[in-house]
Write an enzyme that holds these catalytic residues in place. Sequence first.
Site, PDB file in Angstrom:
ATOM      1  N   ASP A 101       0.832  -1.211   0.000  1.00 54.77           N
ATOM      2  CA  ASP A 101       0.000   0.000   0.000  1.00 54.77           C
ATOM      3  C   ASP A 101       0.864   1.257   0.000  1.00 54.77           C
ATOM      4  O   ASP A 101       1.979   1.251   0.510  1.00 54.77           O
ATOM      5  CB  ASP A 101      -0.897  -0.031   1.246  1.00 54.77           C
ATOM      6  CG  ASP A 101      -2.047   0.956   1.145  1.00 54.77           C
ATOM      7  OD1 ASP A 101      -2.298   1.479   0.041  1.00 54.77           O
ATOM      8  OD2 ASP A 101      -2.696   1.200   2.177  1.00 54.77           O
ATOM      9  N   ASN A 149     -10.772  -2.799  -5.991  1.00 57.61           N
ATOM     10  CA  ASN A 149      -9.994  -1.777  -6.714  1.00 57.61           C
ATOM     11  C   ASN A 149     -10.633  -1.320  -8.032  1.00 57.61           C
ATOM     12  O   ASN A 149     -10.227  -0.308  -8.604  1.00 57.61           O
ATOM     13  CB  ASN A 149      -8.559  -2.261  -6.983  1.00 57.61           C
ATOM     14  CG  ASN A 149      -7.672  -2.238  -5.756  1.00 57.61           C
ATOM     15  OD1 ASN A 149      -6.714  -2.997  -5.640  1.00 57.61           O
ATOM     16  ND2 ASN A 149      -7.986  -1.369  -4.802  1.00 57.61           N
TER      17      ASN A 149
HETATM   18  C1  FPP Z   1      -2.009   0.235  -3.235  1.00 60.96           C
HETATM   19  O1  FPP Z   1      -1.513   1.551  -3.221  1.00 60.96           O
HETATM   20  C2  FPP Z   1      -1.513  -0.454  -4.369  1.00 60.96           C
HETATM   21  C3  FPP Z   1      -2.241  -1.026  -5.371  1.00 60.96           C
HETATM   22  C4  FPP Z   1      -3.712  -1.002  -5.434  1.00 60.96           C
HETATM   23  C5  FPP Z   1      -1.602  -1.680  -6.493  1.00 60.96           C
HETATM   24  C6  FPP Z   1      -0.439  -2.551  -6.153  1.00 60.96           C
HETATM   25  C7  FPP Z   1       0.347  -2.635  -7.346  1.00 60.96           C
HETATM   26  C8  FPP Z   1       1.686  -2.568  -7.403  1.00 60.96           C
HETATM   27  C9  FPP Z   1       2.618  -2.512  -6.262  1.00 60.96           C
HETATM   28  C10 FPP Z   1       2.296  -2.489  -8.719  1.00 60.96           C
HETATM   29  C11 FPP Z   1       2.643  -3.633  -9.455  1.00 60.96           C
HETATM   30  C12 FPP Z   1       2.498  -4.995  -8.948  1.00 60.96           C
HETATM   31  C13 FPP Z   1       2.825  -6.018  -9.738  1.00 60.96           C
HETATM   32  C14 FPP Z   1       2.668  -7.392  -9.299  1.00 60.96           C
HETATM   33  C15 FPP Z   1       3.378  -5.766 -11.082  1.00 60.96           C
HETATM   34  P1  FPP Z   1      -2.548   2.734  -3.292  1.00 60.96           P
HETATM   35  O2  FPP Z   1      -2.701   3.128  -4.702  1.00 60.96           O
HETATM   36  O3  FPP Z   1      -3.820   2.329  -2.621  1.00 60.96           O
HETATM   37  O4  FPP Z   1      -1.831   3.832  -2.489  1.00 60.96           O
HETATM   38  P2  FPP Z   1      -2.527   4.982  -1.638  1.00 60.96           P
HETATM   39  O5  FPP Z   1      -3.204   4.307  -0.493  1.00 60.96           O
HETATM   40  O6  FPP Z   1      -1.358   5.822  -1.223  1.00 60.96           O
HETATM   41  O7  FPP Z   1      -3.458   5.690  -2.550  1.00 60.96           O
END
Ligand code: FPP
Length: 242
Positions: free
Chosen positions: A20, A68
């Site tokens: 996250d 998501n």
């Molecule tokens: C949460 O951060 C992250 C995600 C919903 C996506 C996770 C994806 C990756 C780490 C990228 C690639 C993974 C692979 C396997 C290629 P957020 O967007 O919710 O962050 P925030 O809470 O700061 O908004």
Amino acid sequence: MVETLPKDNCGPQHVAIIMDGNGRWATQRGRPRLFGHHAGAKRVREIVEACPEAGVKYLTIFAFSTENWKRTQVEVAGLMSLFRRYIFKEMQAFVKENVRVRFIGDRPGLDDKLRALMDEAEELTSHCTGTNLTIALNYGGRDEVARATRRLAQDVRAGKLDPDSVDEETLPRYLDTHVLPDPDLVIRTSGEARISNFLLWQSAYAEYEFVDTLWPDFSPEEFARLVGQYGGRERRFGGVKP
Ligand code: FPP
């Protein structure tokens, strides 16, 4: 059937991570959220590479949840394209590094091209005996339990399963994770102390670590420290110290 409890308390055999903080990491830099997801993807490789030395045999990462889809169309499309490119690009590297790749989650909800790449990555790495990397894509713990229950009920209807025989050992056989041991340690980055529908059934006895680091800043050193810390703990699985 795999062993679900570690034989000793030396270290976690299976670590699961809720990655996250990509969005906040990008916003702090005045960049679009997808910039953070790309930076996060780079971290995945480093953490996978850190597993053998840390003694971690199974790594499961939460890449995209069933919730998501509520994000903007731009972010969802960008993430799907990132996953396609990531799998395509990393596949050969995983084979070279002896990493076995698996995916969990609801596959019919994903597009054909991505699903084909997922199948290919699983097939191509099926002989690999090193780190077991499981990527949760379109995954939700409740959704997984609901899908498992549906299949279980179908087996009852087909006369393949006696309803009176259903116990705690039965449902895990229908879960997406049926070939994996339960996670010993679940890490969540970015300072949020929630499990967000991740591996609900499987994490019943897991240790949790919530760290403030945003995922793109999560280093192999921090990973090794958390894994090492786990070694100092004692897990009793609801029992008492012998
Ligand atoms: C949460 O951060 C992250 C995600 C919903 C996506 C996770 C994806 C990756 C780490 C990228 C690639 C993974 C692979 C396997 C290629 P957020 O967007 O919710 O962050 P925030 O809470 O700061 O908004």
